[in-house]
Design an enzyme around this catalytic site. Sequence first.
Site: not given
Length: 622
Positions: A175, A436
Site C-alpha cells: 500500500s 487513515s
Amino acid sequence: MGDRGAPGDVNSNVLVARSTGDAQLDKAVWQWLSWDKNQKTKEQIESLLQSGQHEELRGRLCCRLSFGTAGLRSAMGAGFCYINDLTVIQSTQGIYKYLERNFSDFKQRGFVVGYDTRGQVTSNCSSKKLAKLTAAVLLAKDVLVYFFSTYVPTPFVPYAVQQLGAVAGVMITASHNRKEDNGYKVYWENGAQITSPHDKEIIKCIEECVEPWNGSWNENLVDTSPLRQDPLKKICDSYMEDLTKICYHRELNVQTSLKFVHTSFHGVGHDYVQLAFKAFGFQPPIPVPEQKDPDPDFSTVKCPNPEEGESVLELSLRLAEKEDAKVVVATDPDADRLAVAEQQENGCWKVFTGNELAALFGWWMFSCWKENCSQDADVRNVYMLATTVSSKILRAIALKEGFHFEETLPGFKWIGSRVKNLLDNGKEVLFAFEESIGFMCGTSVLDKDGVSAAVVIAEMATYLQAQSLSLAQKLLDIYETYGYHISKTSYFLCYDPATIKRIFERLRNFGGPQSYPECCGTYNILHVRDVTTGYDSSQLNKKSVLPVSKSSQMITFTFQNGCVATLRTSGTEPKIKYYAELCALPGHSDRSVLEEELQRLIEALIEHFLEPAKNGLTWRSA
C-alpha cells in the site's frame, strides 16, 4: 521453523566452516540455504554467515511473519521475517493447505491473485514476481487461478473474489508503506480481509509445510498452465458498471466546468481512476505527469503516503494552480485510499483529514439514499460503520437522521466482515471508513477503495458547485447541523518493541498494579478501555464490547470534558499512533475554543503518557 531438514543432513565440512555455535540458528541457516532459489537473497544470508553477523542472522531467520491489520507486511529482503520469494511460497503453501481443509470445491472455484508495482533490485524481488510464485504454488496443485495480467488496484482483488465465486484471493502490496516494504493481503470468500481465527490457522498451516513443494518455484506456470485465467477485462468492466450504482448526478457531471487533478503516487491508480471518471460522465482528471506511471522508487515523494498532506502533494497542487483545477484527488500507490485537497477563495489549499472527508461522504451517501430510496424504505434498516479510532461524526448524523451506526476494531478487515454480515441479514450499508483516509462507498467492494471514493468526491464537488458551495463550506455546514467534531491524529516512530511494550504496561499499572490512570495532567479520566486485555471500565462487567485483540496495543481514554483519546500501535509500521477528538452538540460552535482545548489535552497526553524524550520516540516529520 518446521521439522524438515537438520544441520546433520549437510556436508560436514561446510557445517564446520559455517557453524554459528547455535543449533537453532544453524538449522535455520541450513533451511534457508537449502530452500531459497533466489540467488540475490541466498547471497545475502551467505554474506551474513561468512562475516559472522550472527545477531543479524538470528533476527532474520529465527522469527516468522505474522498477520497484522493488513495481512503480512515487512521489508523485502532475505529471511523468514521478511517478504521474499521463499516466504511468499511458504505462505501460499499454508493457505493452500488451509483452504483444502475448508472447501471441498476449492480447486474448481479457484483463487484470485493481484499485485501492485513495487520492487527491489537488490533482492530480485517484485510484486509481479511474488504474485507469479503465489499462482505457481496453487497451479502446481491443480487449482484454478485467476491471475491478473497487469497491476490492479487492491480493491479489484476482493471484488473479483466475490464476482468470480472464488474461495479466496491474495493481493501483493504494501500500500502506502516506504519503498523497501511489500506485503501479502489475504481475502476470504466473502470478499473481506481474513480475520481471526483464519489468520491464526493459516499461520499454523504455514509452519506445517515450510519446505517448498515440487512446482512451487515454477513461476512460468502462469504463462503455460491451462488452469490460469486472466480476469482483467471482465472484472474491470464489471467494476466500472457497478460503480454507476452510486452515481446520482450524471447530467451535472457531463456539463460541469469544474476541473480535477489526480495523482496516483507512482502506483497503480492512473488508468482505473480515468475509467471511473468516464463511467460517471466526467472529462478525465488531469494527471500529474511525473507521478502518473508506476515507479517502485517513488522518486518524487519522500514517502508514498498521501495522508502526510501538503508536503507530499506539492506537484499536484502546483499543477492544479497552473490548470485552474480547484480539487485534487490523490490515490495511494495501490489505490485503496484517497486524499483530497481543495483550493480556497484566498488561494490557499485545504487538505482534508480522513475524518473530515468521512463527514462529507456520510452526509452525501445518506442524502443520496434519502432522495432515491423507495417510498416504503425504512431508515432503521440503514447502516454506516467506522473503526473505533475514527471520528464519531457518523454517530451524530445517525442519531439525528435515524439510521444505525456501528464501530469496529481498527483495520478494514473488521469493517468488511461486519458489513458482509449486515448485508446477509437484509440490512443496507451506505458507507464505512477509517480515519487513515480509507473509505468504502456502497458495498460492491467490502474493503476501502480509493478509485470509487475519488469519483464520488468529484460528483459531490460538482453538485456543491452548482449550489455555489465548496467542499470546505459544506463541511462547516455539516458541523453546524450535527455538532462540531474536532479531531487530531498523529504518531511517533519507535523501532524498539520493548519500549513500546513498556509504555503501555506503565499505563496498565499507573498508580499501582493493574490500575489505569485517573487523570492526565489536569484532565480527569472518566473511563478506560483496553482492547488488548479486554477491559472496559464503562461496562458493568468491566469487559470490552469490542473483541479482544492481544496481538496489538490499544488503550482508549474518555475524559470528563467529552474528549476521547486512543493510543495504539500501528499494524503495518513502527509507529505509536494517537487519536483524539472533541465532540460538541449542535449549536456549540465556537470552533477555536474547542481546538485549543483539544490541543492542550493532546500535549498533556504526550507529556504524561508517551514521554517521548525519556522513551526516545521520534515525532512524525513535519
